[in-house]
Write a protein that holds these residues in place. Structure first.
Motif: not given
Length: 452
Positions: A144-153, A174-185
């Motif tokens: 949910d928070s990953v989706l909201l990051v994109g929506i707010f941006g 997202g990749i370097i610091i938060s460690g997003f997975s492919f799905t989250q990205l």
């Protein structure tokens, strides 16, 4: 905040600004049923235009409503950013110092206090940063928070196009610091483009999708830009807060031992500062209010300065210096610009020459929007630089035909032709030439020769 802002408003008497006049005219035209980009030629973001439309529709062309609304947004940013740092333990103690620092920083320039698209869009950038903090600090796997990051941006980009810088920033951190997975990205990217897609569908329904793409998305720095101030002025305003920010970075790294989560937050803000500065290369208006995009990162770094050294003469000197220097620099800069009469390309100054348009339908082909002060703006040609590009492209027959239709439909009683643009157009449209008579830089509608 009220005291510091009052000095700008009532002591130094900040003038109505050219962008503010443009935004009020957008709201006025939209309240009459006109469609942005189709009936109004300007590159203001769609969400910003809708806010101006609502305010003008409800309150009329009242600049004080715009200023009050801007003040409320700034206060919201202070509250949210401060609570964000408290919630995710950005600093050791619970403190209101970040809110105080941001309150001082917004008085770096008088136009940070106006209801600009940059201000409204930066609010959603701060909301997006909050979601990034939750990912970094709590290391959630929730989507949910990953989706909201994109929506707010994406919402921020629909308010102010230069905020599109948040997309590469989001992907990088997202990749370097938060460690997003492919799905989250993938979710964050989908969320980012969702608001833009909604706007595109809306303008498709209004038969204005090509105009939305060309006038908003594709115009960034492809046109002659509005240089309301020089880059030297921006650097002059920025040097002091940057100095305190570097001091905060140094003291926070040397005198404090940061946790792993705090180190990640520091990395987030340092990268954000770099990317937010890059937004200046995407804007079509060079003005200090664009600095509002950088304030969250500056607030974080300067707060580190005051929270790293808790007592002693150094803390007293730096805190007093910061609290006084930032507003004084802003006041002095405005006073100097006003006294040297270098605000003419930024402020709206009503003079005797502008009375020619009083109470009349008017078109200004130039940068002096004071002619609209007591007049009615007609035709879609609001943004002069976009207008100039269209009306001088005589090889494009469609543009010439549309120009003829617009002038026939609206028949402005006064056309202010500062650079001879309309006079050149008349050579290609002799029918219009019969309807207007020239008087200096003005073309006045000759009602006797006007053809229905």
């Amino acid at each position: 905040m009220l005291v510091l802002s009052s000095i700008y408003l009532f002591v130094l008497e900040v003038p109505l600004l050219q962008p503010e006049m443009t935004w009020m005219l957008i709201g006025e035209n939209m309240s009459e049923g006109k469609i942005m980009y189709k009936d109004i030629l300007d590159d203001t973001g769609p969400f910003s235009a809708w806010v101006y439309w609502i305010l003008v529709f409800v309150f009329g062309k009242n600049i004080w409503i715009f200023k009050l609304f801007a003040g409320a947004i700034l206060f919201l940013q202070m509250v949210y950013l401060n609570s964000l740092f408290i919630s995710y333990k950005s600093f050791e103690e619970i403190t209101y110092i970040p809110a105080f620092v941001l309150m001082i920083l917004v008085h770096l320039s008088f136009d940070i206090l106006i209801l600009s698209p940059a201000l409204m869009g930066s609010t959603f950038i701060i909301f997006a940063l909050g979601q990034l903090f939750s990912q970094t600090v709590l290391q959630k796997e929730g989507k949910d928070s990953v989706l909201l990051v994109g929506i707010f941006g994406g919402i921020a980009a629909c308010f102010h196009f230069p905020l599109v810088f948040f997309l590469p920033y989001m992907l990088l951190v997202g990749i370097i610091i938060s460690g997003f997975s492919f799905t989250q990205l993938l979710l964050s990217i989908i969320g980012y483009f969702l608001p833009i897609l909604i706007c595109s569908v809306y303008y498709f329904w209004q038969d204005a999708l090509p105009e939305f793409i060309t006038e908003y998305i594709l115009t960034s720095r492809t046109l002659e830009i509005y240089k309301h101030v020089r880059f030297r002025d921006l650097m002059l305003l920025l040097v002091t807060p940057l100095f305190f920010s570097f001091m905060g970075l140094f003291t926070g790294s040397v005198f404090k031992s940061l946790t792993v989560n705090q180190q990640k937050q520091l990395q987030l803000m340092l990268i954000f500062l770099f990317f937010s500065a890059s937004a200046f290369f995407l804007t079509n208006r060079i003005a200090p209010y664009q600095l509002v995009i950088m304030l969250p990162a500056l607030t974080y770094l300067i707060s580190m300065l005051f929270l790293s050294v808790k007592k002693g003469m150094f803390l007293r000197i730096t805190s007093i210096s910061f609290s006084l220097l930032i507003p004084i620099i802003g006041y002095s800069w405005l006073f100097w610009k006003t006294q040297n009469q270098t605000m003419d390309t930024y402020g709206v100054y009503y003079q005797n020459k502008h009375k020619i348009t009083e109470g009349k339908t008017t078109l200004v082909l130039g940068n002096d929007l004071a002619y609209y002060q007591n007049a009615k703006q007609v035709t879609p040609y609001l943004n002069y630089h976009l207008t100039k590009e269209l009306l001088t492209d005589f090889n494009n027959l469609e543009n010439v035909v549309m120009a003829f239709k617009h002038f026939q439909q609206f028949s402005p009683q006064v056309i202010v032709d500062e650079e001879g643009l309309f006079e050149e157009l008349l050579e290609h449209l002799p029918i219009l030439k019969e309807q207007y008579r020239k008087s200096g830089n003005y073309f006045l509608l000759d009602t006797n020769n006007t053809k229905e």
